[in-house]
Enzyme design. Structure first.
Site, short mmCIF file in Angstrom:
data_model
loop_
_atom_site.label_atom_id
_atom_site.label_comp_id
_atom_site.label_asym_id
_atom_site.label_seq_id
_atom_site.Cartn_x
_atom_site.Cartn_y
_atom_site.Cartn_z
N VAL A 1 41.77 6.07 31.18
CA VAL A 1 41.81 7.54 31.27
C VAL A 1 42.26 7.88 32.69
O VAL A 1 41.60 7.50 33.66
CB VAL A 1 40.43 8.18 30.98
N GLU A 2 43.42 8.56 32.80
CA GLU A 2 43.91 8.95 34.13
C GLU A 2 43.28 10.29 34.51
O GLU A 2 43.26 11.22 33.71
CB GLU A 2 45.44 9.08 34.11
N ILE A 3 42.78 10.34 35.75
CA ILE A 3 42.11 11.56 36.21
C ILE A 3 42.96 12.18 37.32
O ILE A 3 43.33 11.50 38.29
CB ILE A 3 40.71 11.23 36.81
#
Ligand SMILES: NC(=O)c1ccc[n+]([C@@H]2O[C@H](COP(=O)([O-])OP(=O)(O)OC[C@H]3O[C@@H](n4cnc5c(N)ncnc54)[C@H](O)[C@@H]3O)[C@@H](O)[C@H]2O)c1
Length: 317
Positions: free
Chosen positions: A151-153
């Site tokens: 999951v890219e934040i």
């Protein structure tokens, strides 16, 4: 503390993100435009969870308890009024996202965190018209969202550090691997890396260097095999930086540099050949083969996920 999650948009990504939270014990409410779409989401989650149950030996009681954590409503206010964390997963149309954010401003809790699953919009563009920048963040899940760990934040310059910390913690708690971007960049990280590779794959196909199947095998049996556990930067260290200096100097000048989509993709799209969803893309598919392939893909991802989790647990012992 984050307890209640709301997911807006119950499509491909919304459903699988909701499932990821529900199996970790969170109470999740999914919202979409009508009951029919919500029913489709319910069916999709049931099928996904049944496959996982079969592959990892989850019993019926656990499966039902996971499913019971998910609530469905076509009423947006109902979905978000108790939510501590809201994930927007509606289509990639900026005006639709702006319109939704405007509604959210009026009905969500004053301290609710809002996350977008956008794959292309910079967070500054998402927030052009909204006033809740300090509690806005991007959480970019990968398809299938209930199986792929990354999951890219992405944070806005005004996003509070506590919001970033709470988000990273939450994403870790659902068993995912978050990464934090230090600054905004189109395509974030994983899709930039993936697009760079795919540009070259389609160039090799155009130049008839090998068949599509063999080009795919070059990755799944080669770098792709390594990539599940060693990333490109570590691979450079393992291979020797002197070796990689020579590889770059000898190979980089010969790589494709085009900035538009590959010709074959543009031609096939024009003919309505969109891949599995239309039955033909680079490869041919009948309906049976599509569901077989998706099932096989998900079963393999579940096995790989299990293996990665075991390795992670060993490392943290
Ligand atoms: N599909 C992917 O592989 C993928 C991967 C990563 C990120 N994303 C991003 O995730 C987001 C969602 O993509 P998707 O593929 O799940 O789309 P999708 O079309 O499968 O689902 C979107 C859902 O949102 C619903 N919707 C539209 N407007 C709404 C509104 N105002 N309120 C509530 N529901 C609404 C639609 O009815 C639909 O069910 C997009 O921003 C996309 O770029 C997609």
């Amino acid at each position: 503390m984050i307890k209640n999650i709301a997911i807006i948009g119950s499509g491909v990504m919304g459903s699988s993100i909701a499932q990821s939270f529900a199996v970790s014990g969170y109470s999740v409410t999914i919202n979409d435009l009508n009951e029919e779409l919500l029913q489709k989401s319910k069916n999709r989650i049931f099928e996904n969870l049944s496959l996982i149950a079969k592959e990892v030996g989850l019993d019926e009681e656990q499966k039902q308890s996971n499913l019971a954590n998910i609530h469905y409503t076509a009423d947006l206010e109902e979905a978000v009024k108790e939510a501590d964390f809201i994930i927007e997963a509606i289509p990639e149309v900026i005006e639709w996202k702006w319109e939704l954010y405007e509604k959210l401003e009026r009905i969500m809790k004053v301290d609710a965190i809002v996350a977008s699953n956008t794959s292309t919009f910079p967070i500054s563009r998402l927030m052009e018209k909204a006033s809740f920048r300090e509690r806005m963040i991007i959480t970019h899940f990968f398809n299938p969202g209930h199986l792929v760990p990354l999951v890219e934040i992405v944070k806005h310059p005004q996003t509070k550090e506590t919001v970033v910390d709470v988000t990273l913690d939450l994403i870790r708690k659902i068993g995912k691997s978050p990464i934090l971007l230090k600054k905004e960049i189109p395509g974030f990280i994983a899709n930039r890396l993936q697009t760079a590779l795919m540009r070259e794959a389609f160039y090799l196909l155009k130049e008839d260097v090998a068949s599509a199947r063999d080009i795919d095998t070059a990755i799944t049996a080669g770098p792709g095999f390594r990539w599940a556990f060693t990333g490109p930067i570590e691979i450079a260290d393992f291979g020797g930086l002197d070796t990689w200096q020579r590889v770059f100097e000898n190979v980089a000048p010969n790589l494709d540099q085009s900035v538009e989509a590959p010709e074959i993709i543009r031609e096939l799209v024009e003919q309505g050949k969109l891949g599995t969803k239309s039955g033909e893309g680079i490869y041919q598919y009948d309906e049976m083969l599509v569901s077989q392939k998706l099932n096989e893909r998900d079963r393999n991802f579940i096995k790989l996920g299990k293996m990665k989790l075991e390795v992670l647990l060993q490392q943290t012992k």
